[in-house]
Enzyme design. Structure first.
Site, PDB file in Angstrom:
ATOM      1  N   GLU A 105       0.781  -1.227   0.000  1.00 39.50           N
ATOM      2  CA  GLU A 105       0.000   0.000   0.000  1.00 39.50           C
ATOM      3  C   GLU A 105       0.815   1.281   0.000  1.00 39.50           C
ATOM      4  OE1 GLU A 105       0.356  -1.278   4.437  1.00 39.50           O
ATOM      5  OE2 GLU A 105       0.079  -2.275   2.508  1.00 39.50           O
ATOM      6  N   GLU A 116      -5.948  -2.226  -0.538  1.00 40.71           N
ATOM      7  CA  GLU A 116      -4.780  -1.340  -0.529  1.00 40.71           C
ATOM      8  C   GLU A 116      -5.180   0.135  -0.491  1.00 40.71           C
ATOM      9  OE1 GLU A 116      -2.110  -2.830   0.085  1.00 40.71           O
ATOM     10  OE2 GLU A 116      -2.785  -4.842  -0.423  1.00 40.71           O
ATOM     11  N   GLU A 136      -3.905  -4.053   8.812  1.00 37.01           N
ATOM     12  CA  GLU A 136      -4.339  -5.136   7.930  1.00 37.01           C
ATOM     13  C   GLU A 136      -5.761  -5.610   8.198  1.00 37.01           C
ATOM     14  OE1 GLU A 136      -2.711  -5.535   5.452  1.00 37.01           O
ATOM     15  OE2 GLU A 136      -0.688  -4.908   5.941  1.00 37.01           O
ATOM     16  N   HIS A 140      -5.862   1.177   3.000  1.00 37.22           N
ATOM     17  CA  HIS A 140      -4.617   1.451   3.719  1.00 37.22           C
ATOM     18  C   HIS A 140      -4.156   2.900   3.583  1.00 37.22           C
ATOM     19  CE1 HIS A 140      -3.257  -2.263   5.412  1.00 37.22           C
ATOM     20  NE2 HIS A 140      -3.215  -2.924   4.278  1.00 37.22           N
TER      21      HIS A 140
END
Length: 905
Positions: A307, A341, A363, A344
């Protein structure tokens, strides 16, 4: 780490991208410069704090090395004559320090390879204040995904190419620049790189300038990054092209090797859908001027995407879509990766865990958010059902004594590397799902928005999140959250009695702990949780209770009841036998997510010895052919698992295959082996599941169909084109003889794209024939498949021949480990043996770990050993039960037929 706008496709060298932006647009939120708090774990002396890095790097890609200079603005809090920071695999030729406009002072350089640090000692003590610390150094370009690494591939014209990318999470920015390579040391970055003619470079920020050099290269300088942790810095360069669209003020891009950018359209479209949703949900707009998804050839054995802020890196196989070969499941995986991603960019990048103990804050939340947004944007995919799958992945680790809490104390670099597992990702997502369900969606979101605004550009610990959500109105949440994140394991909610009187069902509940390898110990002394339980008699109103120890709950109505209604809770439920039978009879009256959850729970309870396996099998048997497509898609996995229990026992596997074929073939016949116009959104996944499972089990009709379609390639190279291409090819590879294997190897070498080449080479490891599997292992040790594909071949062999693969890897240990990302090498051997049910494998892995791994490096291997031992013991116990159940089915064919006919009516 780890998921239709109008666009313009451009083939870009470095310079044109500079036209997009000339400088960083200041984010809406201030970027505080506070020093890391003293309580945060660190492996570095707390005497210096960086605020800005200026890095200039010149790669020598042909010789796999680079040279660089770095100037770091630092603040010294106490007087010192020595500064220690991180560095690994760097040869530092000079280090100087200067205060203000003062003359730079040279220091003496001492590196500690084991600690991955460099200490610079100066002739005199430095007083507190602001300094510029400068380094000149050289480094290594790796061939696996750590630090700055090279990916070699063959382009569409057959020419050999090399692209460079970076991968810095968890502790690998130190392989690129001497740095305070810990998440709490946030700083801004200026990155300049020498780019060869005809190549494009990409980083976190748009290009600020590109200056032509006399040798034909360009010196590309990117805009100043926002304040961020070192592991989020990114650089990519090579013969690339970019396609873009706009989402509000943000330019969204996809970057691929030349000729492939059109295959990233789905990723670009996904980003354009997802970003506005996240801007609103988090209450903080994405603060960078651009967000790219960058596709690299090859693969890693341990992650798919990373990310990096403003420049997400993803391996091609997880980002590109080729209509000639990409399955429906893979397309959805592309969407999921983009969603994960992109989440993130807030949870991890804008607000970052203070230390790797709280990795799950990155996560687990990104996984949860990806599921949430995908369900909103693609409702026909029924994505919320996958939360049961994620929960089961987490519980597959959490059921053993080798598990760990969601929040785990990380002391070393190696422990940080091993923290990326299903507890961090999937249990993290499951716990967040449960907590949102407890708090309510609006309250939860309000808490998240407050958390983002308060901690933007800073670092947090888990309790900061709970405090924010409680302050938004979720009273009592911290107690539940603490139980599920600070201790390991799986609560077991048991229904001790059920009584229905005057239209009300009264359940007596108690709490224990589910375990696969310590059942007796956990029965006698379980951990305790505050478990939010939601229950319902089918058709009645839902009721909730917080269970700790014992509780009663009263439900409206009489009849079958379901605990963990909606499957938001992270626990297993043990029902009395009569309720399991009643649920089986009324199976399709359950909501789809409860059907999936009840199946998963009861299967694992049978495997764990908490109930007879026949009860679990009866529930699987009760799933009718008229069940929802999503539930039918999950059904083959249970039959494959039962079949796998009898590995090495061909007669028993044939009996299970006969049962599976009888149950699954009518479903496959109904939907057909090829796509039909107007079929439901889930049908493609069902088709893939049915064909893949029946093919793996050796169903004669499916294997014959795969071989027929494969044979058609001889006269029609496009005969297999379509979303099922690699499903059929995998069946062919599994059943290959020598001529077939040789031909598939030729296909791999002649493949038109790097992605298809790697996929075909990987299939060569799928052969059931041990002789062919050995040939695949030997092939993996050559340069023919490509450096990042070889390890995947060995993993493919391990799926069918784990002992063969492990023995081969141990016999070629140095060469094998060279094929693995350096941060994951200590996990590699254990993972090859992870599917085994042989005690000899557990002993072999234990001997390997004892001889080769330090205590902090063997956690993954220890988990595998525990699972292998438990699997071996379970199969010994379960095989007679399964065969007895099959005997019972065989003795009552008319009853089965009658029930099936009744269902069809």
């Amino acid at each position: 780490m780890s998921f239709s706008p109008v666009c313009r496709a451009l083939s870009l060298s470095a310079a044109p991208l500079a036209l997009a932006f000339s400088s960083f647009v200041a984010p809406a939120l201030a970027q505080p410069q506070a020093a890391p708090v003293a309580e945060v774990t660190t492996q570095l002396p707390r005497v210096a704090v960086p605020s800005h890095y200026a890095i200039r790097m010149a790669p020598d890609a042909a010789n796999l090395k680079f040279s660089a200079e770095a100037q770091i603005d630092i603040a010294l809090s106490t007087a010192t004559n020595a500064i220690t920071l991180n560095a690994a695999d760097l040869a530092i030729s000079s280090a100087t320090i200067a205060m203000g406009k003062g003359k730079p002072v040279s220091g003496t350089i001492a590196t500690d390879a084991a600690a991955q640090t460099v200490t610079v000692t100066f002739p005199k003590s430095l007083k507190p204040g602001n300094y510029k610390l400068a380094f000149a150094y050289t480094g290594v370009i790796n061939t696996q995904a750590n630090g700055l690494f090279a990916l070699d591939y063959t382009d569409g014209a057959g020419a050999s190419k090399r692209a460079l990318f970076t991968q810095f999470e968890a502790p690998d920015a130190r392989r690129f620049v001497p740095s305070w390579d810990e998440p709490s040391y946030k700083a801004t970055f200026d990155l300049s790189v020498v780019v060869p003619k005809g190549q494009m470079a990409v980083s976190n920020m748009p290009i600020a300038s590109s200056v032509a050099q006399k040798d034909g290269t360009s010196l590309v300088t990117f805009g100043t990054s926002p304040k961020m942790s070192t592991y989020l810095l990114f650089l990519g360069m090579g013969e690339l092209e970019r396609m873009t669209t706009k989402s509000g003020p943000t330019e969204l891009g996809v970057i691929t090797g030349k000729g492939n950018v059109a295959k990233a359209q789905l990723a670009l479209d996904a980003a354009a859908q997802i970003l506005p949703y996240y801007n609103d949900y988090f209450g903080v707009p994405f603060p960078l001027p651009k967000l790219d998804n960058v596709a690299g050839p090859g693969q890693s054995q341990f992650f798919s995407a990373m990310e990096n802020w403003g420049a997400i890196f993803t391996f091609e196989r997880a980002l590109l879509v080729d209509p000639k070969s990409t399955s429906e499941a893979s397309k959805r995986r592309v969407y999921e990766i983009v969603a994960h991603e992109t989440a993130h960019q807030w949870f991890g990048n804008l607000v970052t865990m203070a230390w790797w103990d709280d990795l799950w804050l990155n996560e687990g939340f990104a996984s949860w958010m990806a599921t949430k947004v995908t369900d909103v944007m693609q409702p026909e995919w029924e994505t919320l059902l996958t939360r049961v799958d994620g929960r089961e992945q987490a519980m597959s680790l959490d059921a053993y004594v080798t598990t760990h809490p969601v929040v785990q104390h990380v002391k070393t670099v190696e422990e940080a590397n091993q923290a990326f597992d299903a507890i961090t990702y999937e249990k993290g997502e499951a716990v967040i799902t449960m907590l949102e369900n407890f708090a309510g969606a609006d309250t939860w979101r309000d808490g998240i928005r407050a958390y983002m605004k308060k901690h933007a550009y800073g670092n947090t610990v888990t309790t900061d999140l709970w405090s924010a959500v409680e302050a938004a109105g979720a009273k009592g949440l911290s107690t539940i959250a603490h139980d599920f994140t600070s201790q390991p394991g799986i609560p077991l909610v048991k229904v001790d009695s059920a009584q229905c009187v005057n239209g009300t069902t009264r359940l007596a509940l108690s709490q224990s702990e589910f375990s696969r390898d310590a059942k007796e110990a956990k029965d006698n002394s379980p951990l305790s949780w505050h478990v939010p339980v939601k229950a319902q008699v089918l058709g009645g109103a839902e009721q909730s209770v917080i269970l700790q120890g014992k509780a009663t709950i009263e439900l409206q109505g009489c009849g079958p009841y379901v605990i963990n209604k909606g499957q938001a809770g992270y626990y297993r439920t043990l029902y009395p036998a009569d309720n399991v039978s009643a649920l089986a009879s009324d199976f399709t009256k359950l909501a789809s997510i409860d059907q999936k959850g009840v199946l998963a729970d009861n299967w694992q309870l049978g495997l764990g010895g908490y109930q007879p396996m026949a009860r679990s099998l009866d529930l699987v048997d009760a799933v009718p052919a008229t069940a929802s497509t999503a539930i039918l898609t999950a059904l083959p996995d249970y039959l494959a698992a039962a079949h796998e229990m009898f590995e090495g026992d061909a007669p028993s596997q044939q009996r299970l295959l006969a049962y599976a074929s009888a149950k699954l073939t009518p479903i496959l016949t109904r939907i057909g082996m090829d796509v039909k116009e107007g079929e439901g959104a889930q049908t493609a996944l069902l088709r893939q599941s049915l064909i893949a499972t029946l093919g793996d089990m050796g169903d004669a009709a499916v294997v014959a169909e795969a071989q027929r379609r494969y044979a058609a390639l001889a006269t029609n190279p496009a005969a297999l084109d379509g979303p099922m291409k690699f499903v059929w090819l995998r069946i062919v590879a599994r059943n290959a003889d020598q001529p077939t294997w040789d031909n598939m190897r030729k296909m791999a070498n002649a493949a038109p794209t790097a992605l298809e080449k790697s996929q075909l080479f990987s299939l060569l490891g799928r052969a059931k024939d041990e002789k062919l599997a050995t040939q695949a292992l030997n092939l993996a040790m050559t340069n023919e498949p490509g450096k990042t594909t070889s390890a995947d071949i060995i993993s493919s062999v391990a799926d069918e021949h784990s002992a063969l693969a492990v023995d081969f890897a141990l016999a070629h240990l140095d060469d094998y480990l060279a094929l693995i990302d350096s941060s994951a090498r200590n996990r590699a051997i254990g993972r090859l043996g992870a599917g085994s049910a042989d005690i000899a494998m557990a002993d072999k892995l234990a001997a390997y770990a004892e001889a080769n791994l330090s205590a902090d490096a063997r956690k993954t291997t220890d988990r595998v050993i525990a699972a292998v031992r438990a699997r071996a013991a379970a199969r010994t116990r379960l095989k007679p039960e399964v065969l007895a159940w099959l005997d019972g089915k065989a003795s009552a064919p008319k009853a089965v037929s009658a029930r099936a006919n009744k269902t069809r009516k």
